[in-house]
Design a protein around this motif. Sequence first.
Motif, mmCIF file in Angstrom:
data_model
loop_
_atom_site.group_PDB
_atom_site.id
_atom_site.type_symbol
_atom_site.label_atom_id
_atom_site.label_comp_id
_atom_site.label_asym_id
_atom_site.label_seq_id
_atom_site.Cartn_x
_atom_site.Cartn_y
_atom_site.Cartn_z
ATOM 1 N N ASP A 183 0.946 -1.091 0.010
ATOM 2 C CA ASP A 183 -0.097 0.082 -0.098
ATOM 3 C C ASP A 183 0.905 1.258 -0.168
ATOM 4 O OD1 ASP A 183 1.128 -0.317 2.508
ATOM 5 O OD2 ASP A 183 -0.943 -0.087 3.814
ATOM 6 N N ASN A 184 1.949 1.101 -0.551
ATOM 7 C CA ASN A 184 3.021 2.343 -0.619
ATOM 8 C C ASN A 184 2.776 3.205 -1.800
ATOM 9 O OD1 ASN A 184 4.197 1.451 2.023
ATOM 10 N ND2 ASN A 184 5.509 0.296 0.988
ATOM 11 N N ILE A 185 2.937 4.256 -1.634
ATOM 12 C CA ILE A 185 3.268 5.302 -2.931
ATOM 13 C C ILE A 185 4.485 6.224 -2.706
ATOM 14 C CG2 ILE A 185 1.941 7.534 -4.108
ATOM 15 C CD1 ILE A 185 -0.470 6.663 -2.751
ATOM 16 N N ASP A 186 5.364 5.808 -3.663
ATOM 17 C CA ASP A 186 6.807 6.276 -3.923
ATOM 18 C C ASP A 186 7.208 6.822 -5.058
ATOM 19 O OD1 ASP A 186 7.380 5.466 -0.966
ATOM 20 O OD2 ASP A 186 7.291 3.552 -1.716
ATOM 21 N N GLU A 187 7.980 7.890 -5.142
ATOM 22 C CA GLU A 187 8.616 8.330 -6.314
ATOM 23 C C GLU A 187 10.130 7.797 -6.221
ATOM 24 O OE1 GLU A 187 8.354 12.165 -7.991
ATOM 25 O OE2 GLU A 187 6.857 12.663 -6.613
ATOM 26 N N LEU A 198 6.807 6.467 -10.654
ATOM 27 C CA LEU A 198 6.175 6.472 -9.590
ATOM 28 C C LEU A 198 5.663 4.963 -9.304
ATOM 29 C CD1 LEU A 198 4.290 8.439 -7.582
ATOM 30 C CD2 LEU A 198 2.536 8.444 -9.554
ATOM 31 N N LYS A 199 5.771 4.783 -7.995
ATOM 32 C CA LYS A 199 5.495 3.288 -7.571
ATOM 33 C C LYS A 199 4.437 3.503 -6.929
ATOM 34 C CE LYS A 199 10.109 1.372 -8.161
ATOM 35 N NZ LYS A 199 11.117 0.159 -7.768
ATOM 36 N N ILE A 200 3.349 2.492 -7.304
ATOM 37 C CA ILE A 200 2.063 2.475 -6.500
ATOM 38 C C ILE A 200 1.848 1.014 -6.237
ATOM 39 C CG2 ILE A 200 -0.462 3.021 -6.413
ATOM 40 C CD1 ILE A 200 0.222 5.376 -8.470
ATOM 41 N N GLY A 201 1.718 0.620 -4.972
ATOM 42 C CA GLY A 201 1.168 -0.641 -4.245
ATOM 43 C C GLY A 201 0.000 -1.012 -4.936
ATOM 44 N N ALA A 202 -0.232 -2.387 -5.093
ATOM 45 C CA ALA A 202 -1.587 -3.029 -5.435
ATOM 46 C C ALA A 202 -2.712 -2.425 -4.551
ATOM 47 C CB ALA A 202 -1.546 -4.435 -5.673
ATOM 48 N N ARG A 203 -2.373 -2.570 -3.196
ATOM 49 C CA ARG A 203 -3.704 -2.189 -2.276
ATOM 50 C C ARG A 203 -3.842 -0.515 -1.995
ATOM 51 N NH1 ARG A 203 -4.063 -3.256 2.697
ATOM 52 N NH2 ARG A 203 -1.737 -3.895 3.230
ATOM 53 N N VAL A 204 -3.317 0.206 -2.709
ATOM 54 C CA VAL A 204 -3.739 1.500 -2.734
ATOM 55 C C VAL A 204 -5.071 1.828 -3.058
ATOM 56 C CG1 VAL A 204 -3.320 3.743 -3.425
ATOM 57 C CG2 VAL A 204 -1.342 2.338 -2.794
ATOM 58 N N THR A 205 -5.898 2.452 -2.370
ATOM 59 C CA THR A 205 -7.456 2.491 -2.425
ATOM 60 C C THR A 205 -7.677 3.691 -3.499
ATOM 61 O OG1 THR A 205 -7.905 3.963 -0.853
ATOM 62 C CG2 THR A 205 -8.074 1.324 -0.290
ATOM 63 N N HIS A 206 -8.697 3.393 -3.986
ATOM 64 C CA HIS A 206 -9.249 4.530 -4.838
ATOM 65 C C HIS A 206 -9.495 5.631 -3.940
ATOM 66 C CE1 HIS A 206 -10.146 1.417 -7.404
ATOM 67 N NE2 HIS A 206 -11.503 0.968 -6.865
ATOM 68 N N ALA A 207 -9.766 5.780 -2.962
ATOM 69 C CA ALA A 207 -10.008 6.815 -2.025
ATOM 70 C C ALA A 207 -8.816 7.755 -1.653
ATOM 71 C CB ALA A 207 -10.678 6.357 -0.680
ATOM 72 N N ARG A 208 -7.723 6.750 -1.537
ATOM 73 C CA ARG A 208 -6.360 7.678 -1.251
ATOM 74 C C ARG A 208 -5.937 8.431 -2.572
ATOM 75 N NH1 ARG A 208 -2.104 3.293 0.797
ATOM 76 N NH2 ARG A 208 -0.842 5.471 0.875
ATOM 77 N N ILE A 209 -6.167 7.792 -3.722
ATOM 78 C CA ILE A 209 -5.701 8.236 -4.805
ATOM 79 C C ILE A 209 -6.747 9.599 -4.938
ATOM 80 C CG2 ILE A 209 -5.808 8.216 -7.246
ATOM 81 C CD1 ILE A 209 -5.248 5.294 -7.171
ATOM 82 N N GLU A 210 -7.765 9.542 -4.848
ATOM 83 C CA GLU A 210 -8.945 10.696 -4.771
ATOM 84 C C GLU A 210 -8.389 11.892 -4.021
ATOM 85 O OE1 GLU A 210 -13.746 11.369 -4.406
ATOM 86 O OE2 GLU A 210 -12.859 9.725 -3.453
#
Length: 271
Positions: A61-65, A70-82
């Motif tokens: 669930d990580n988000i990293d540059e 840009l690396k985005i984990g599979a469990r990142v939710t739509h809400a976090r992106i929103e």
Amino acid sequence: MKPAKFEFQRMNSLEDAIKALGEAEGEMRILGGGQSLGPMMNLRLAQPDFVLDLSSVNGLDNIDEKGGKLKIGARVTHARIEDGEVPGTTGAYMQFVASGISYRSVRNRGTVGGSVAHSDPSADWPSALLALGGEVLAAGPSGSRTISLDGFTIGPFTTGLSWDEVLIGFELPILRPEEMWGYYKVNRKPGEFADAIGAVTIGEEPRAVCGATESVPFRVMEIEQKLAEGVNEISVNDVRKILEKYDTGFDDYELQIHAVALSRAVQRAFV
């Protein structure tokens, strides 16, 4: 509506999940946020023997540059992106896409990885990420590998993942502040699955995607060429003529709404 009998297993590590996939005797499905698999199981459209829950697996669930990607984990939710957790211009594009997915209660649990792995033709992320380009990160018994988003979706509910692999994330390009994007989908009311999707990014090389088809989202090279030449508007009629060259199986109405979606996606990129 109740699902057929199945065995539920909560995984504590990615290694445990990969091992369980390899040892399964029967159909096994991965559970991300459960917003697609759950309803299908309740309708008995999906009847797995085993369900592996990845919600307790760390590192997905990580988000990293990192390294210009840009690396985005599979469990990142739509809400976090929103909510703007993905940075920069790429983040603004993904934020716009995420905000139009279903309703907030679904976005709170639904995941970007689950959506792409599920590969519903009408879902947003398979088309939106194809327009960005980049790679899918997968892990299996032989280790980790990357799979290009170009060609990752093979057909409806079918991807380039092997049966014993887990989608663990994405490596995406970082759009510069001056680079542009446009996204438009046709649906009967806000929050529903799309009837047509047009997605455009204009970075180092333009990418234009026609999505929500009966098969897979696909790049439209003629539109990409026009954008590379500096065109900033393409009429619906011109898009129709371009799409007629592709073996889409669209009837006249479907051709029209997909042409509208692509034309308006281009228009939005230059607003």
